[in-house]
Design a protein around this motif. Structure first.
Motif, mmCIF file in Angstrom:
data_model
loop_
_atom_site.group_PDB
_atom_site.id
_atom_site.type_symbol
_atom_site.label_atom_id
_atom_site.label_comp_id
_atom_site.label_asym_id
_atom_site.label_seq_id
_atom_site.Cartn_x
_atom_site.Cartn_y
_atom_site.Cartn_z
ATOM 1 N N THR A 1 -8.240 -12.734 0.150
ATOM 2 C CA THR A 1 -7.431 -12.332 1.302
ATOM 3 C C THR A 1 -6.709 -11.018 1.039
ATOM 4 O OG1 THR A 1 -7.073 -14.639 1.931
ATOM 5 C CG2 THR A 1 -5.543 -13.012 2.816
ATOM 6 N N THR A 2 -6.121 -10.891 -0.149
ATOM 7 C CA THR A 2 -5.368 -9.686 -0.488
ATOM 8 C C THR A 2 -6.271 -8.459 -0.532
ATOM 9 O OG1 THR A 2 -3.800 -11.011 -1.775
ATOM 10 C CG2 THR A 2 -3.828 -8.639 -2.193
ATOM 11 N N ALA A 3 -7.476 -8.615 -1.071
ATOM 12 C CA ALA A 3 -8.411 -7.487 -1.157
ATOM 13 C C ALA A 3 -8.771 -6.963 0.232
ATOM 14 C CB ALA A 3 -9.661 -7.900 -1.919
ATOM 15 N N GLN A 4 -8.999 -7.872 1.173
ATOM 16 C CA GLN A 4 -9.307 -7.436 2.536
ATOM 17 C C GLN A 4 -8.152 -6.634 3.132
ATOM 18 O OE1 GLN A 4 -11.330 -10.295 5.218
ATOM 19 N NE2 GLN A 4 -11.240 -11.727 3.494
ATOM 20 N N GLU A 5 -6.935 -7.108 2.916
ATOM 21 C CA GLU A 5 -5.769 -6.404 3.447
ATOM 22 C C GLU A 5 -5.584 -5.043 2.786
ATOM 23 O OE1 GLU A 5 -3.989 -7.217 5.973
ATOM 24 O OE2 GLU A 5 -4.928 -9.167 6.305
ATOM 25 N N ALA B 1 -5.563 -1.336 4.518
ATOM 26 C CA ALA B 1 -4.376 -0.502 4.321
ATOM 27 C C ALA B 1 -4.742 0.826 3.668
ATOM 28 C CB ALA B 1 -3.354 -1.243 3.467
ATOM 29 N N ALA B 2 -5.688 0.798 2.722
ATOM 30 C CA ALA B 2 -6.085 2.024 2.025
ATOM 31 C C ALA B 2 -6.619 3.061 3.006
ATOM 32 C CB ALA B 2 -7.130 1.707 0.960
ATOM 33 N N LEU B 3 -7.442 2.629 3.959
ATOM 34 C CA LEU B 3 -7.993 3.566 4.937
ATOM 35 C C LEU B 3 -6.912 4.062 5.893
ATOM 36 C CD1 LEU B 3 -11.460 1.998 5.780
ATOM 37 C CD2 LEU B 3 -10.923 3.868 4.216
ATOM 38 N N SER B 4 -5.988 3.198 6.275
ATOM 39 C CA SER B 4 -4.894 3.627 7.136
ATOM 40 C C SER B 4 -4.051 4.693 6.447
ATOM 41 C CB SER B 4 -4.011 2.434 7.510
ATOM 42 O OG SER B 4 -4.734 1.488 8.275
ATOM 43 N N ILE B 5 -3.790 4.485 5.162
ATOM 44 C CA ILE B 5 -3.008 5.442 4.388
ATOM 45 C C ILE B 5 -3.729 6.781 4.290
ATOM 46 C CG2 ILE B 5 -2.179 5.941 2.051
ATOM 47 C CD1 ILE B 5 -1.711 2.862 1.811
ATOM 48 N N CYS B 6 -5.032 6.732 4.048
ATOM 49 C CA CYS B 6 -5.800 7.964 3.881
ATOM 50 C C CYS B 6 -6.033 8.685 5.210
ATOM 51 C CB CYS B 6 -7.135 7.662 3.194
ATOM 52 S SG CYS B 6 -6.942 7.206 1.457
ATOM 53 N N ALA B 7 -5.742 8.019 6.322
ATOM 54 C CA ALA B 7 -5.816 8.697 7.617
ATOM 55 C C ALA B 7 -4.627 9.638 7.800
ATOM 56 C CB ALA B 7 -5.851 7.677 8.753
ATOM 57 N N TYR C 1 -15.129 -4.464 -0.108
ATOM 58 C CA TYR C 1 -14.709 -4.544 1.295
ATOM 59 C C TYR C 1 -14.680 -3.166 1.945
ATOM 60 C CZ TYR C 1 -13.433 -9.472 0.818
ATOM 61 O OH TYR C 1 -13.455 -10.838 0.616
ATOM 62 N N LEU C 2 -14.383 -2.132 1.190
ATOM 63 C CA LEU C 2 -14.343 -0.786 1.745
ATOM 64 C C LEU C 2 -15.709 -0.330 2.249
ATOM 65 C CD1 LEU C 2 -11.981 1.390 -0.504
ATOM 66 C CD2 LEU C 2 -11.772 0.938 1.939
ATOM 67 N N VAL C 3 -16.760 -0.828 1.625
ATOM 68 C CA VAL C 3 -18.119 -0.424 2.006
ATOM 69 C C VAL C 3 -18.383 -0.718 3.474
ATOM 70 C CG1 VAL C 3 -20.579 -0.880 1.633
ATOM 71 C CG2 VAL C 3 -19.026 -0.668 -0.331
ATOM 72 N N ASN C 4 -17.885 -1.842 3.960
ATOM 73 C CA ASN C 4 -18.185 -2.271 5.326
ATOM 74 C C ASN C 4 -17.093 -1.914 6.338
ATOM 75 O OD1 ASN C 4 -20.658 -3.513 4.543
ATOM 76 N ND2 ASN C 4 -19.500 -5.262 3.758
ATOM 77 N N GLN C 5 -16.071 -1.191 5.918
ATOM 78 C CA GLN C 5 -15.020 -0.783 6.841
ATOM 79 C C GLN C 5 -15.482 0.420 7.673
ATOM 80 O OE1 GLN C 5 -11.834 -2.197 7.325
ATOM 81 N NE2 GLN C 5 -12.605 -3.852 6.045
ATOM 82 N N ASP C 6 -14.914 0.560 8.854
ATOM 83 C CA ASP C 6 -15.211 1.712 9.713
ATOM 84 C C ASP C 6 -14.489 2.929 9.149
ATOM 85 O OD1 ASP C 6 -15.583 3.596 11.678
ATOM 86 O OD2 ASP C 6 -15.005 2.300 13.345
ATOM 87 N N LYS C 7 -15.245 3.862 8.595
ATOM 88 C CA LYS C 7 -14.645 5.008 7.916
ATOM 89 C C LYS C 7 -14.907 6.318 8.658
ATOM 90 C CE LYS C 7 -16.846 3.804 4.135
ATOM 91 N NZ LYS C 7 -17.278 2.442 4.447
ATOM 92 N N ARG C 8 -15.219 6.230 9.940
ATOM 93 C CA ARG C 8 -15.474 7.455 10.695
ATOM 94 C C ARG C 8 -14.252 8.373 10.671
ATOM 95 N NH1 ARG C 8 -17.125 5.003 16.353
ATOM 96 N NH2 ARG C 8 -15.490 3.555 15.640
#
Length: 399
Positions: free
Chosen positions: A309-313, A317-323, A351-358
């Motif tokens: 659960t924590t890894a998914q969160e 969060a990592a992508l939100s921060i990098c935005a 989990y990052l592999v399958n996140q929307d990273k556009r």
């Protein structure tokens, strides 16, 4: 040592009256990149060889630096690298946690010389300051007077707005809210004349990683520290950025979505208190989470789903921060055993592999190096950092 790796530390000036800046510059170069001869220090800092030679001699005379083993094998006299003297500067740090506090004495290289710990149901003021007063006396009583005189200050790593950080009610809640009127500086001045530096506990952990861990590998990165409550830290331009109010990286307040679509904070979905609650529900003593040395092998059946659960969160969060800032890397650390950290990092990467990273450049995700003790070591490093090392973000933070 390559110049490119040190480009954030250059810019020293040779005019008179700025020795403090140049001393910090030289100490920062030696701290982050190891022993170096005077000629190398001059090349890396942009200072003149004469200026470097004068400063190195002064710092050696003050026992802040010491000579390393001469480097032979080249034409001419062997060069002598200068390095930090571990006993040249000592510092005390205290980490205030939800269930425990740590007090430690570190040397100039960040190595703990002695450490004390205590546990409690809640960190009430009289408990914390009583532990600090008695513990400080204990720590220093084991050192000779010449080293006690080298202690440069006390760093306090604490959650900000501590009076909001509880689930008590009635008289106990009123007593806990007394933190709102507590002044760390005046309370500690009652039993110590050492200078005091207060820093957010997660920012303190980020300082520890930056100074003594893998921080030198990246110029800009975000740092997760998962304790009872998740927190974070920001490193920009080769220095930890604390922000105008010292609260940069407070990602625990970042919004996330709960299982029923409700709005939540990240602190409610990726913190160790969730694992603690799960153990209590299962009738398992949660004290195992805070025991030292750490061994969570007997509770792996509860740890495994928490990691998932924590890894998914963390991935979201990592992508939100990098935005907001295109960090090169995301570091992950926390108050858990190294094997838990490694598995958590591995899961976040997957989990990052399958996140929307556009529109984003995904950061690399790395395991931090300092570990469970990062908040205490970081708190202790605060007096050292503020008095002896160079803050390349001083203009940005308003300090």
């Amino acid at each position: 040592m390559e110049r490119e790796a040190l480009n954030t530390l250059t810019g020293g000036v040779s005019q008179s009256g700025v020795r403090d800046h140049n001393e910090r510059l030289i100490l920062t170069v030696l701290q982050r990149h190891g022993p170096a001869a005077g000629a190398d220090v001059a090349r890396l800092t942009g200072l003149s060889p004469q200026t470097v030679s004068i400063i190195l001699r002064k710092l050696e005379k003050d026992s802040i630096l010491k000579r390393g083993t001469p480097l032979r094998g080249k034409v001419g006299k062997p060069s002598i690298p200068m390095k930090l003297n571990p006993e040249g500067i000592l510092s005390v740090g205290m980490k205030i946690g939800r269930r425990s506090a740590d007090l430690l004495l570190i040397d100039f290289t960040g190595t703990p010389r002695r450490q004390l710990s205590t546990t409690y149901d809640y960190p009430l003021p009289e408990v914390i300051f009583g532990f600090l007063e008695s513990g400080l006396e204990t720590l220093l009583s084991h050192e000779p007077q010449r080293l006690r005189d080298r202690v440069c200050g006390i760093g306090i790593g604490t959650p900000f707005e501590l009076w909001k950080w509880h689930d008590l009610s009635g008289f106990a809640a009123k007593k806990f809210r007394s933190w709102r009127n507590v002044n760390f500086f005046s309370e500690i001045a009652k039993f110590s004349d050492l200078p005091v530096f207060v820093v957010n506990d997660a920012t303190a952990a980020c300082h520890a990683e930056h100074i003594y861990g893998r921080g030198a590998e990246y110029r800009d990165y975000f740092y997760f520290y998962i304790g009872s409550m998740i927190g974070g830290g920001v490193a920009l331009n080769g220095t930890v950025f604390e922000g105008n109010q010292g609260n940069a990286g407070a990602l625990g307040a970042m919004r996330t979505t709960g299982p029923l679509g409700e709005s939540q904070q990240l602190i409610d979905t990726a913190s160790l208190f969730l694992l603690e609650d799960r153990l209590i529900e299962a009738g398992v003593d949660p004290g195992i989470l805070w025991e030292k040395p750490q061994d969570w092998s007997s509770i792996s059946r509860y740890v495994e789903p928490w990691i998932g659960t924590t890894a998914q969160e963390l991935a979201k969060a990592a992508l939100s921060i990098c935005a907001v800032i295109d960090f090169e890397a995301i570091f992950i650390d926390g108050a858990f055993p190294p094997e838990v950290r490694e598995e958590l990092v591995s899961r976040v990467r997957r989990y990052l592999v399958n996140q929307d990273k556009r529109g984003l450049i995904p950061p690399v995700v790395e395991a931090a190096a300092v570990g469970e003790n990062a908040r205490g070591i970081g708190a202790a490093s605060s007096p050292i950092f503020r008095q002896f090392l160079l803050n390349t973000n001083a203009g940005l933070s308003g300090m």
